[in-house]
Enzyme design. Sequence first.
Site, mmCIF file in Angstrom:
data_model
loop_
_atom_site.group_PDB
_atom_site.id
_atom_site.type_symbol
_atom_site.label_atom_id
_atom_site.label_comp_id
_atom_site.label_asym_id
_atom_site.label_seq_id
_atom_site.Cartn_x
_atom_site.Cartn_y
_atom_site.Cartn_z
ATOM 1 N N ALA A 1 34.023 36.699 46.452
ATOM 2 C CA ALA A 1 32.718 36.049 46.556
ATOM 3 C C ALA A 1 32.846 34.527 46.536
ATOM 4 C CB ALA A 1 31.806 36.517 45.415
ATOM 5 N N GLU B 1 38.802 27.863 38.904
ATOM 6 C CA GLU B 1 39.331 29.167 38.469
ATOM 7 C C GLU B 1 40.046 28.985 37.142
ATOM 8 O OE1 GLU B 1 39.379 32.564 39.439
ATOM 9 O OE2 GLU B 1 40.425 32.574 37.510
ATOM 10 N N GLY C 1 41.707 47.728 45.475
ATOM 11 C CA GLY C 1 42.288 48.770 46.311
ATOM 12 C C GLY C 1 42.155 48.572 47.816
ATOM 13 N N GLY C 2 41.466 47.515 48.222
ATOM 14 C CA GLY C 2 41.405 47.174 49.641
ATOM 15 C C GLY C 2 40.601 48.132 50.499
ATOM 16 N N ARG D 1 31.928 60.418 38.173
ATOM 17 C CA ARG D 1 32.732 59.607 37.262
ATOM 18 C C ARG D 1 32.014 59.316 35.957
ATOM 19 N NH1 ARG D 1 34.912 54.634 41.090
ATOM 20 N NH2 ARG D 1 36.374 55.845 42.325
ATOM 21 N N GLU E 1 30.443 40.327 41.742
ATOM 22 C CA GLU E 1 30.276 41.177 40.560
ATOM 23 C C GLU E 1 29.513 40.464 39.447
ATOM 24 O OE1 GLU E 1 33.861 43.415 39.691
ATOM 25 O OE2 GLU E 1 33.036 44.076 37.772
HETATM 26 C C1 FAD Z 1 41.856 47.784 40.129
HETATM 27 C C2 FAD Z 1 40.579 47.611 40.924
HETATM 28 C C3 FAD Z 1 40.467 48.220 42.171
HETATM 29 C C4 FAD Z 1 39.289 48.071 42.916
HETATM 30 N N1 FAD Z 1 39.211 48.629 44.163
HETATM 31 C C5 FAD Z 1 38.105 48.414 44.922
HETATM 32 C C6 FAD Z 1 38.058 48.867 46.282
HETATM 33 O O1 FAD Z 1 39.019 49.436 46.815
HETATM 34 N N2 FAD Z 1 36.913 48.631 46.993
HETATM 35 C C7 FAD Z 1 35.835 47.965 46.472
HETATM 36 O O2 FAD Z 1 34.835 47.762 47.168
HETATM 37 N N3 FAD Z 1 35.886 47.511 45.197
HETATM 38 C C8 FAD Z 1 36.980 47.694 44.413
HETATM 39 N N4 FAD Z 1 37.017 47.169 43.147
HETATM 40 C C9 FAD Z 1 35.920 46.282 42.700
HETATM 41 C C10 FAD Z 1 36.056 44.880 43.317
HETATM 42 O O3 FAD Z 1 37.407 44.566 43.508
HETATM 43 C C11 FAD Z 1 35.436 43.775 42.447
HETATM 44 O O4 FAD Z 1 34.126 44.109 42.165
HETATM 45 C C12 FAD Z 1 35.493 42.421 43.177
HETATM 46 O O5 FAD Z 1 36.838 42.041 43.346
HETATM 47 C C13 FAD Z 1 34.745 41.311 42.446
HETATM 48 O O6 FAD Z 1 34.919 40.108 43.165
HETATM 49 P P1 FAD Z 1 34.269 38.750 42.654
HETATM 50 O O7 FAD Z 1 34.615 37.696 43.645
HETATM 51 O O8 FAD Z 1 32.852 38.952 42.327
HETATM 52 O O9 FAD Z 1 34.995 38.506 41.262
HETATM 53 P P2 FAD Z 1 36.557 38.355 40.928
HETATM 54 O O10 FAD Z 1 37.407 38.696 42.087
HETATM 55 O O11 FAD Z 1 36.809 39.066 39.667
HETATM 56 O O12 FAD Z 1 36.704 36.783 40.725
HETATM 57 C C14 FAD Z 1 36.036 36.107 39.688
HETATM 58 C C15 FAD Z 1 36.929 34.985 39.205
HETATM 59 O O13 FAD Z 1 36.201 34.096 38.372
HETATM 60 C C16 FAD Z 1 37.037 33.666 37.329
HETATM 61 N N5 FAD Z 1 36.224 33.176 36.211
HETATM 62 C C17 FAD Z 1 35.466 33.897 35.360
HETATM 63 N N6 FAD Z 1 34.871 33.094 34.451
HETATM 64 C C18 FAD Z 1 35.265 31.828 34.735
HETATM 65 C C19 FAD Z 1 34.990 30.553 34.145
HETATM 66 N N7 FAD Z 1 34.205 30.435 33.077
HETATM 67 N N8 FAD Z 1 35.568 29.466 34.703
HETATM 68 C C20 FAD Z 1 36.380 29.571 35.779
HETATM 69 N N9 FAD Z 1 36.667 30.755 36.378
HETATM 70 C C21 FAD Z 1 36.110 31.862 35.861
HETATM 71 C C22 FAD Z 1 37.841 34.887 36.993
HETATM 72 O O14 FAD Z 1 39.040 34.552 36.324
HETATM 73 C C23 FAD Z 1 38.092 35.487 38.371
HETATM 74 O O15 FAD Z 1 39.302 35.043 38.939
HETATM 75 C C24 FAD Z 1 38.189 47.318 42.389
HETATM 76 C C25 FAD Z 1 38.312 46.715 41.157
HETATM 77 C C26 FAD Z 1 39.487 46.828 40.412
HETATM 78 C C27 FAD Z 1 39.585 46.160 39.094
#
Ligand code: FAD
Lengths: 158, 526
Positions: free
Chosen positions: B63, B82, B95-96, B344, B489
Amino acid sequence: MKVAAILLSLGMLLPLAAAPKRLAGVPATQCAACHGKEKVLPAGHEDIRKAKSGSCATCHTGETSLRARLPLGHRHALAGVTCQDCHGKGKPAAKARPEACVACHAMDALVAKTAQAKDHNPHADQHGYAANCNLCHHQHKPSKNHCLTCHSYNWPVP
Amino acid sequence: MSDEKSGLSRRGFLGAGGAIMGGLALTQLPLDGAAPKGAVVDSTLPRKWDETFDVVIVGSGFAGLAAAYEARKAGASVVVLEKMPTPGGNSIINGGIVSAAGSPLQAKMGIKDSPELMAKDMMVAGLGLNHPGLVKLISEKSTETVLWTISELGVKYLDNELVQEGGHTVKRSYKTYNSSGSAIVLPQLAKLKALGVEPRLETFVTKIYRDKDGRVKGLQVREGYEFPKADSGKLKTIRARKGVVLAHGGFGQDVAYRMIQDPKLTAKVESTNQPGATAEMWREASRIGCNIIQGDWIQVGPWASPDEKGFGLAPHFAQEAASMYGIWVDATTGKRFIDELANRKIRADAIMMLMNQGHKCIAFADAKAVSRLTPGVMDKLQKSGVVKAFNSLEAVADAYGMPKAAFLETVAKYNTNIRNSDPKDPKDDIKVSTKLPQGTLPLETAPFYVSRLLPKVHHCMGGIYTNTEAQAMDVSTDKPIEGLYAAGEATGGVHGAVRLGSCAVIDCLVMGRAAGSNAAKAKAWG
Ligand SMILES: Cc1cc2nc3c(=O)[nH]c(=O)nc-3n(C[C@H](O)[C@H](O)[C@H](O)COP(=O)(O)OP(=O)(O)OC[C@H]3O[C@@H](n4cnc5c(N)ncnc54)[C@H](O)[C@@H]3O)c2cc1C
């Protein structure tokens, strides 16, 4: 007083007392410059004050290799690598850039070197973490296996 | 006298101006020091800003990086913050699997699908808690967004394979070539680097500055932060001329915060998430007046094991062998405790309730059941000790401290159910939520296999309430907070009660891009 004396006799205050100051520009063969009177070489080790940086490996091979025996920063220093070689000129920045590492340790060579590692090749991870040497390899504190954060790959990390 | 007088006059002052000034007066003193001590109105801006960017992004997952890319391409100056020493958060370890409704690959494979059907699947699983506008937008944009990852970022997916994750009524999910989200995050990082944007790692956002006029104007960070040392690093302020994008992900690893949302999720429940999935920004977003919705809908995967880290390989055995062709047993009683084919959430809740009473649960299958697993998986699982083999049912009972008679009776009862039903339509009195898979057989062929069950926290469905423009909404006015956007998320309302597999990536990319381009379009202040 009394508590401190007991702790000292138990060796519990030693780490504090012995924390060496880090002096730039001092050849790594001059242990006392940073460590003072503290004994850092094993008993009976030859006097290295006059030894040339980089000459340790002539004796330390095989079983007595310095790998895992000395912090990586010392091994670099003993091999003649200076602060500036990694940190650049002036006051050392917080962290050396990985570019400084790969200037000597070509990434391809590292990937090849660890190709047979158990479970997985640490230098060929799919997250791209291997490009950041600092994640695992530390110079001035113990190195650590970053992969252990999520996996159970148990590799020794120099 | 004079004391009383000054007391009176102070009361007089507060009486007159307190309603407006109270919050300010409380917090004028700490200033540049640190984050405020409690949820107080703190509209004090820093005396000076150390740096200024148009768009300031918190988090470097799907995101945050999508937002950064769109904002930068729209001409904004951008910084991505970050806190961890690595970029990518949960996204780079995921999991891609990425859903796209009505995709060219579906057309090629003769699969009929539509955004409406995808939205319906999401709403059914989400128990209708999903905000329809967000679901509609994401479903409608799913295919064009996956195609954008291919044409714009160069992401590689498997050519001839689509996945049907549980709860999807058709095969609709693309699979990256390496089964990892890194196949998307690494190209995102490379593209951004080419535009001069590299995430600032080890930079922990500690505070959001929201001014008296209601607008978010910047952030306080700790530069050189060493996770998880709260006080490490140097405090610094960053001004956001156009907007702040909150893309800080979920809190799956934050035991204290998740137990407030869902008390079952004690420290005993591990997580599949990266260690930095913690809730500091969730608290901070609440403090400045975001509306956090549905925070207690936390997805827990029931199939994981305490004998390996994270997601691992155990789910293959526990799900594809033991749940489909075997049974799950409460080792404390020797009895089954749940429909092994239920969703689940139902299964994970059941295990957690038992665990919190001190019970232990296992997944159990026989030699015939595991013969259906992908070749190689059982070797690895046995080598690592995650799955153990036994030559008799008695040995299984001994190994897990089960009451022997009860366990033997449990297996015998299941075997009778299967044996007494039509092999083409096997029936059981506990697996009732769906048809039993063809080829279900009595559990009677040694060796017998067991994995221990430990549900692991996987995904946070709730989060910051946003509109379809990715603007964060104010908790008191239900209007957008000026200068504040959120995606991924960290936000809530898209997935409702249960997120379908593969719908998180597409949510993050669609809403992240919207947040970045809208922030870049916003009117600058100051
Ligand atoms: C093992 C696993 C497998 C998955 N497989 C799938 C899949 O196959 N398909 C699917 O659709 N979804 C899957 N999901 C869910 C999906 O990957 C996540 O919901 C998604 O990656 C979230 O992306 P994001 O950009 O919102 O947050 P993130 O990728 O978690 O990035 C948020 C970042 O913000 C940083 N951060 C937090 N607080 C602060 C702060 N105060 N200051 C600075 N930085 C901060 C964190 O360290 C992190 O790096 C999976 C999740 C996991 C854990």
